[in-house]
Design a protein around this motif. Sequence first.
Motif, PDB file in Angstrom:
ATOM      1  N   ALA A 199      31.666  38.674  38.183  1.00  0.00           N
ATOM      2  CA  ALA A 199      31.670  37.254  37.833  1.00  0.00           C
ATOM      3  C   ALA A 199      30.816  36.989  36.603  1.00  0.00           C
ATOM      4  O   ALA A 199      31.174  36.169  35.740  1.00  0.00           O
ATOM      5  N   VAL A 200      29.690  37.672  36.487  1.00  0.00           N
ATOM      6  CA  VAL A 200      28.838  37.504  35.302  1.00  0.00           C
ATOM      7  C   VAL A 200      29.577  37.944  34.044  1.00  0.00           C
ATOM      8  O   VAL A 200      29.528  37.274  32.988  1.00  0.00           O
ATOM      9  N   ARG A 201      30.290  39.059  34.120  1.00  0.00           N
ATOM     10  CA  ARG A 201      30.992  39.576  32.942  1.00  0.00           C
ATOM     11  C   ARG A 201      32.178  38.675  32.554  1.00  0.00           C
ATOM     12  O   ARG A 201      32.530  38.556  31.388  1.00  0.00           O
ATOM     13  N   LEU A 202      32.804  38.055  33.557  1.00  0.00           N
ATOM     14  CA  LEU A 202      33.986  37.232  33.300  1.00  0.00           C
ATOM     15  C   LEU A 202      33.652  35.781  32.999  1.00  0.00           C
ATOM     16  O   LEU A 202      34.559  34.989  32.675  1.00  0.00           O
ATOM     17  N   PHE A 203      32.385  35.406  33.109  1.00  0.00           N
ATOM     18  CA  PHE A 203      32.012  34.006  33.031  1.00  0.00           C
ATOM     19  C   PHE A 203      32.475  33.373  31.713  1.00  0.00           C
ATOM     20  O   PHE A 203      32.973  32.240  31.692  1.00  0.00           O
ATOM     21  N   ASP A 204      32.338  34.108  30.572  1.00  0.00           N
ATOM     22  CA  ASP A 204      32.749  33.581  29.274  1.00  0.00           C
ATOM     23  C   ASP A 204      34.190  33.939  28.933  1.00  0.00           C
ATOM     24  O   ASP A 204      34.904  33.151  28.287  1.00  0.00           O
ATOM     25  N   GLN A 205      34.648  35.102  29.356  1.00  0.00           N
ATOM     26  CA  GLN A 205      35.984  35.573  28.985  1.00  0.00           C
ATOM     27  C   GLN A 205      37.082  34.909  29.810  1.00  0.00           C
ATOM     28  O   GLN A 205      38.132  34.537  29.285  1.00  0.00           O
ATOM     29  N   ASP A 206      36.866  34.794  31.131  1.00  0.00           N
ATOM     30  CA  ASP A 206      37.908  34.256  32.019  1.00  0.00           C
ATOM     31  C   ASP A 206      37.241  33.395  33.095  1.00  0.00           C
ATOM     32  O   ASP A 206      37.037  33.830  34.227  1.00  0.00           O
ATOM     33  N   PRO A 207      36.873  32.149  32.753  1.00  0.00           N
ATOM     34  CA  PRO A 207      36.156  31.287  33.702  1.00  0.00           C
ATOM     35  C   PRO A 207      36.885  31.086  35.031  1.00  0.00           C
ATOM     36  O   PRO A 207      36.263  31.027  36.087  1.00  0.00           O
ATOM     37  N   ALA A 208      38.219  31.000  34.969  1.00  0.00           N
ATOM     38  CA  ALA A 208      38.971  30.766  36.203  1.00  0.00           C
ATOM     39  C   ALA A 208      38.816  31.945  37.162  1.00  0.00           C
ATOM     40  O   ALA A 208      38.623  31.781  38.378  1.00  0.00           O
ATOM     41  N   ARG A 209      38.943  33.148  36.607  1.00  0.00           N
ATOM     42  CA  ARG A 209      38.799  34.330  37.456  1.00  0.00           C
ATOM     43  C   ARG A 209      37.352  34.477  37.943  1.00  0.00           C
ATOM     44  O   ARG A 209      37.103  34.885  39.079  1.00  0.00           O
ATOM     45  N   ALA A 210      36.381  34.132  37.057  1.00  0.00           N
ATOM     46  CA  ALA A 210      34.972  34.183  37.474  1.00  0.00           C
ATOM     47  C   ALA A 210      34.722  33.231  38.640  1.00  0.00           C
ATOM     48  O   ALA A 210      34.013  33.560  39.599  1.00  0.00           O
ATOM     49  N   LYS A 211      35.334  32.026  38.557  1.00  0.00           N
ATOM     50  CA  LYS A 211      35.181  31.065  39.659  1.00  0.00           C
ATOM     51  C   LYS A 211      35.791  31.616  40.947  1.00  0.00           C
ATOM     52  O   LYS A 211      35.245  31.444  42.043  1.00  0.00           O
ATOM     53  N   ALA A 212      36.951  32.298  40.795  1.00  0.00           N
ATOM     54  CA  ALA A 212      37.584  32.877  41.982  1.00  0.00           C
ATOM     55  C   ALA A 212      36.678  33.936  42.620  1.00  0.00           C
ATOM     56  O   ALA A 212      36.582  34.030  43.863  1.00  0.00           O
ATOM     57  N   GLU A 213      36.022  34.708  41.763  1.00  0.00           N
ATOM     58  CA  GLU A 213      35.099  35.719  42.297  1.00  0.00           C
ATOM     59  C   GLU A 213      33.909  35.065  43.006  1.00  0.00           C
ATOM     60  O   GLU A 213      33.450  35.537  44.047  1.00  0.00           O
ATOM     61  N   LEU A 214      33.406  33.969  42.423  1.00  0.00           N
ATOM     62  CA  LEU A 214      32.296  33.252  43.060  1.00  0.00           C
ATOM     63  C   LEU A 214      32.724  32.652  44.397  1.00  0.00           C
ATOM     64  O   LEU A 214      31.960  32.647  45.367  1.00  0.00           O
ATOM     65  N   ASP A 215      33.969  32.116  44.450  1.00  0.00           N
ATOM     66  CA  ASP A 215      34.476  31.597  45.726  1.00  0.00           C
ATOM     67  C   ASP A 215      34.558  32.712  46.763  1.00  0.00           C
ATOM     68  O   ASP A 215      34.261  32.518  47.947  1.00  0.00           O
ATOM     69  N   SER A 216      34.984  33.897  46.290  1.00  0.00           N
ATOM     70  CA  SER A 216      35.074  35.043  47.192  1.00  0.00           C
ATOM     71  C   SER A 216      33.681  35.448  47.703  1.00  0.00           C
ATOM     72  O   SER A 216      33.501  35.768  48.879  1.00  0.00           O
ATOM     73  N   ILE A 217      32.694  35.419  46.765  1.00  0.00           N
ATOM     74  CA  ILE A 217      31.313  35.737  47.169  1.00  0.00           C
ATOM     75  C   ILE A 217      30.829  34.759  48.232  1.00  0.00           C
ATOM     76  O   ILE A 217      30.167  35.140  49.201  1.00  0.00           O
ATOM     77  N   GLN A 218      31.169  33.477  48.047  1.00  0.00           N
ATOM     78  CA  GLN A 218      30.751  32.459  49.018  1.00  0.00           C
ATOM     79  C   GLN A 218      31.343  32.740  50.395  1.00  0.00           C
ATOM     80  O   GLN A 218      30.668  32.650  51.424  1.00  0.00           O
ATOM     81  N   SER A 219      32.603  33.109  50.426  1.00  0.00           N
ATOM     82  CA  SER A 219      33.272  33.404  51.691  1.00  0.00           C
ATOM     83  C   SER A 219      32.676  34.642  52.356  1.00  0.00           C
ATOM     84  O   SER A 219      32.412  34.660  53.565  1.00  0.00           O
TER      85      SER A 219
END
Length: 363
Positions: A199-219
């Motif tokens: 998620a850190v690496r994707l935060f600037d390149q692909d925000p949508a995918r980074a958000k999906a990873e963060l949602d996954s981390i939350q779950s």
Amino acid sequence: MTFTDRARDLFSTRRPWLDLVYLSFFFFHWTIAPPDLVEAGLGFAALGLFIGIYIFTMRRLDWTVLLGAGGGIGLALLMAEENWGAAVFMVFSAPMIARLPDAALRTPALVILGPVIILASWLAGMPWWWIAAVLVLAALSALSAGAAARRAEREADAEDREAEASRLGAEAERARIARDLHDLLGHTLSVITLKADLAVRLFDQDPARAKAELDSIQSISREALSEVREAVTGLKARSLKAAWEETRTRLMEAGLSVEGGYADVPLSPDAEQALAMALREGVTNILRHSGAKTVRISLESSAEAVTLSLDDDGIGGAIRSGGGLGGLSDRLAAVGGRLDIEQPGNGGTRLRASVPAATGVTP
């Protein structure tokens, strides 16, 4: 330990210090023939010397007891001509030896004590009735003191076994928690770490995918929290049958006889957990406080209630509503049940944990 418990332990017949009350027999002769100043001084000096020897040897309970017993016989013979009550010093030699924990010392010493008393008394010119009285009183006191000492040893051994069983149980539970945490969380935390890095690496390149990873981390984190709770509260969440087998094993490892068998009854999860907690709390109190030899566990189901019963043959004692029992009552009340504790006239304690059939029995 409460003040009452300390007092009961101090004045228990298992304690050798209570035997010193029999030294009052030393003064009976003086009630018939009052002593002069010299005789009284010698008498009190002899008493003080004997009490010192007695306390010293009873605290050690080793070979010095034999020397103390010999000293008591010598004091009795030295003073018996002037005060026949001095025979109590000789009588004391028997219970002193009988309290020895080492049978290799105790048994032969008791065997030769009788002939020693007879020979020493005869050589000192004591009358036959005096010798006979000393022998009878020495035998009776030796039997009483020996029985008390052996009982104390058995109780101490039982306490050691209970403490060891409790220690092993705690160690096993710590090992279970450690194992569960390792097995349940090892993979989960590794996945969270990888996803967080991604998620850190994707935060600037692909925000949508980074958000999906963060949602996954939350779950996954929610799952991890649930797994932690499962690992830590795993003991409480076990079935009533598992608790039954566990507590039965614990009682048997502590040297108690367990009667009664498990009977399957339909229970809701909450009612089953409440009865499992009642079983564990009751067995814990038995191991800690009762001094019981036998425990009977039974589970009965009727149209009105499902009842768990624990009966022990221990010493009973004060029933306190606070602490574990208070929490247990609240837990049972939460499912519509109740806790009853009785102490029958013949000793022991009876615990009854009940849940209503309408609450405890699943349709």
